[in-house]
Design an enzyme around this catalytic site. Structure first.
Site, PDB file in Angstrom:
ATOM      1  CE1 TYR A   1      -3.160  -2.873   0.056  1.00 55.03           C
ATOM      2  CE2 TYR A   1      -3.164  -2.849   2.444  1.00 55.03           C
ATOM      3  CZ  TYR A   1      -3.576  -3.409   1.253  1.00 55.03           C
ATOM      4  OH  TYR A   1      -4.403  -4.502   1.256  1.00 55.03           O
TER       5      TYR A   1
ATOM      6  CG  HIS B   1      -0.818  -8.574  -0.293  1.00 52.47           C
ATOM      7  ND1 HIS B   1      -0.472  -7.263  -0.079  1.00 52.47           N
ATOM      8  CD2 HIS B   1      -2.101  -8.534  -0.730  1.00 52.47           C
ATOM      9  CE1 HIS B   1      -1.486  -6.479  -0.364  1.00 52.47           C
ATOM     10  NE2 HIS B   1      -2.487  -7.232  -0.777  1.00 52.47           N
TER      11      HIS B   1
HETATM   12  P1  NAD Z   1     -13.335  -0.225   0.498  1.00 49.75           P
HETATM   13  O1  NAD Z   1     -14.330  -1.039  -0.238  1.00 49.75           O
HETATM   14  O2  NAD Z   1     -13.379  -0.239   1.975  1.00 49.75           O
HETATM   15  O3  NAD Z   1     -13.392   1.269  -0.065  1.00 49.75           O
HETATM   16  C1  NAD Z   1     -12.476   2.213   0.345  1.00 49.75           C
HETATM   17  C2  NAD Z   1     -12.737   3.527  -0.401  1.00 49.75           C
HETATM   18  O4  NAD Z   1     -13.975   4.050   0.019  1.00 49.75           O
HETATM   19  C3  NAD Z   1     -11.710   4.587  -0.078  1.00 49.75           C
HETATM   20  O5  NAD Z   1     -11.651   5.463  -1.178  1.00 49.75           O
HETATM   21  C4  NAD Z   1     -12.325   5.315   1.106  1.00 49.75           C
HETATM   22  O6  NAD Z   1     -11.772   6.602   1.221  1.00 49.75           O
HETATM   23  C5  NAD Z   1     -13.761   5.321   0.668  1.00 49.75           C
HETATM   24  N1  NAD Z   1     -14.733   5.389   1.756  1.00 49.75           N
HETATM   25  C6  NAD Z   1     -14.723   4.724   2.921  1.00 49.75           C
HETATM   26  N2  NAD Z   1     -15.821   5.011   3.633  1.00 49.75           N
HETATM   27  C7  NAD Z   1     -16.551   5.880   2.874  1.00 49.75           C
HETATM   28  C8  NAD Z   1     -17.788   6.521   3.042  1.00 49.75           C
HETATM   29  N3  NAD Z   1     -18.510   6.340   4.142  1.00 49.75           N
HETATM   30  N4  NAD Z   1     -18.244   7.336   2.079  1.00 49.75           N
HETATM   31  C9  NAD Z   1     -17.536   7.548   0.962  1.00 49.75           C
HETATM   32  N5  NAD Z   1     -16.345   6.964   0.732  1.00 49.75           N
HETATM   33  C10 NAD Z   1     -15.860   6.132   1.675  1.00 49.75           C
HETATM   34  O7  NAD Z   1     -11.950  -0.730  -0.043  1.00 49.75           O
HETATM   35  P2  NAD Z   1     -10.536  -1.040   0.451  1.00 49.75           P
HETATM   36  O8  NAD Z   1      -9.841   0.091   1.132  1.00 49.75           O
HETATM   37  O9  NAD Z   1      -9.929  -1.604  -0.761  1.00 49.75           O
HETATM   38  O10 NAD Z   1     -10.670  -2.260   1.482  1.00 49.75           O
HETATM   39  C11 NAD Z   1     -10.582  -2.110   2.858  1.00 49.75           C
HETATM   40  C12 NAD Z   1      -9.265  -2.652   3.378  1.00 49.75           C
HETATM   41  O11 NAD Z   1      -9.215  -4.063   3.176  1.00 49.75           O
HETATM   42  C13 NAD Z   1      -8.007  -2.112   2.722  1.00 49.75           C
HETATM   43  O12 NAD Z   1      -7.641  -0.880   3.292  1.00 49.75           O
HETATM   44  C14 NAD Z   1      -7.041  -3.219   3.019  1.00 49.75           C
HETATM   45  O13 NAD Z   1      -6.539  -3.067   4.333  1.00 49.75           O
HETATM   46  C15 NAD Z   1      -7.893  -4.470   2.955  1.00 49.75           C
HETATM   47  N6  NAD Z   1      -7.779  -5.143   1.648  1.00 49.75           N
HETATM   48  C16 NAD Z   1      -6.989  -6.234   1.557  1.00 49.75           C
HETATM   49  C17 NAD Z   1      -6.856  -6.894   0.355  1.00 49.75           C
HETATM   50  C18 NAD Z   1      -5.960  -8.098   0.255  1.00 49.75           C
HETATM   51  O14 NAD Z   1      -5.437  -8.539   1.267  1.00 49.75           O
HETATM   52  N7  NAD Z   1      -5.720  -8.649  -0.909  1.00 49.75           N
HETATM   53  C19 NAD Z   1      -7.529  -6.456  -0.775  1.00 49.75           C
HETATM   54  C20 NAD Z   1      -8.361  -5.351  -0.653  1.00 49.75           C
HETATM   55  C21 NAD Z   1      -8.481  -4.713   0.563  1.00 49.75           C
END
Ligand code: NAD
Length: 313
Positions: A58, A122
């Site tokens: 990230y 990952h």
């Molecule tokens: P998410 O679906 O949680 O979306 C995040 C996006 O939505 C960001 O732009 C954030 O600023 C925005 N957001 C959050 N709350 C909001 C709201 N209430 N209104 C408007 N916008 C909002 O996606 P994500 O960040 O990809 O997933 C969450 C976490 O999961 C990541 O931070 C990561 O830690 C983890 N993750 C892990 C993997 C993996 O291990 N392969 C893959 C994807 C995500």
């Protein structure tokens, strides 16, 4: 109503049903300010979030560095910290043992801690030699666990078929998949949860907002087919026309899915945290949920390719 907690597989960890996704602290979703990130993380911890997920990927190490600074001053001790290894950049991966061992040392330094609670390979779907991942990588993870550098180990990825193979091949404590337990796609609950339960592994769900699709402003780079993006736009507009938020509805729905121990939601602003906390206030409005389901029905479960795996895998 406050935060809810659930057991994470057989780890003994009681984790908050909403976990803090720290990908936005690496700038993955656009610009951020470190002071606002710090305020958001601290407020989230005060409000009951006890699990934070990051990765060296990230922001190409930036996310871990920022999180390491943000958790100074006694905050680290208040949370379970999860990071990953093997994914270096968008197209650069290394799941060999020597890299995994080195990656742990680098992450501990950036995160300014002596151990992490969870350490995971990952996005393993990018590795052609999965047999190597299930032997060499897995053994490296086990070694780090035995050394006390991490307490629990796992693997993450998008294609559920790939994670199924991982769970069947290795004794994992946890796994993460993403975008598969959302209002757009519920296959994590049918394809992954039963196997994970049988194998004693905890399921962590990520991207409940479908990497921003279930928000009013998804990122440009989103990999979903145009039809999915269009349906999500319609669902957002429908909720807005009712004075409601699709993100809140999406999180309320996900919180009802008890098979999933925790759901990471990515945040870097206190306004997002406040918005997302509304999900804890009660169940989704059934009428609005039904209307949104109808809008999203034509694209339900539509996936995209990831790594070496085709879309429907
Ligand atoms: P998410 O679906 O949680 O979306 C995040 C996006 O939505 C960001 O732009 C954030 O600023 C925005 N957001 C959050 N709350 C909001 C709201 N209430 N209104 C408007 N916008 C909002 O996606 P994500 O960040 O990809 O997933 C969450 C976490 O999961 C990541 O931070 C990561 O830690 C983890 N993750 C892990 C993997 C993996 O291990 N392969 C893959 C994807 C995500």
């Amino acid at each position: 109503m406050g935060m809810r907690y659930r057991m994470l597989g057989n780890t003994g960890l009681k984790v908050s049903a909403l976990g803090f996704g720290a990908a936005p602290l690496g700038g993955v979703y656009g610009p951020f300010t470190e002071s606002e990130c710090a305020a958001t993380v601290h407020q989230a911890i005060d409000l009951g979030f006890n699990l934070i997920d990051t990765s060296p990927y990230y922001g190409i190490k930036l996310g871990e560095e920022v999180l390491g600074r943000v958790l100074q001053g006694g905050w680290r001790e208040k949370v379970f910290l999860a990071t990953k290894c093997g994914r270096i950049t968008k197209s650069d991966f290394n799941f060999r043992a020597f890299h995994i061992i080195q990656s742990m040392e680098d992450s501990l330094r950036r995160l300014q801690t002596s151990y992490v609670d969870i350490f995971q390979a990952h996005d393993i779907e990018f590795e052609a030699n999965l047999d190597m991942v299930f032997t060499e990588t897995f053994e490296a993870l086990l070694k780090l666990k035995q050394q006390g550098k991490c307490r629990f180990i796992g693997m993450t990825g998008y294609p559920l078929g790939c994670l199924q193979r991982a769970l069947e091949s290795c004794q994992l404590d946890v796994c993460i998949s993403y975008c598969h337990a959302t209002l757009l796609d519920q296959t994590m609950l049918t394809r992954l949860a039963p196997l994970a339960q049988k194998r004693g592994a905890g399921i962590m769900n990520a991207s409940p907002l479908a990497m921003g699709l279930l928000t009013p402003s998804p990122p440009e780079w989103h990999p979903a087919p145009e039809a999915v993006k269009e349906a999500a736009r319609k669902a957002n507009a429908h909720c807005a026309s009712q004075g409601q938020s699709l993100s809140t509805l999406a999180l309320k729905w996900v919180l009802q899915q008890e098979q999933v121990a925790t759901t990471f939601v990515g945040m870097s602003k206190r306004s997002e945290l406040q918005e997302n906390l509304k999900a804890l206030e009660g169940p989704p409005d059934p009428v609005l949920l039904e209307e949104v389901r109808k809008i999203l029905a034509p694209v339900q479960g539509v996936c995209w390719p990831s790594g070496l795996w085709p879309a429907e895998s």
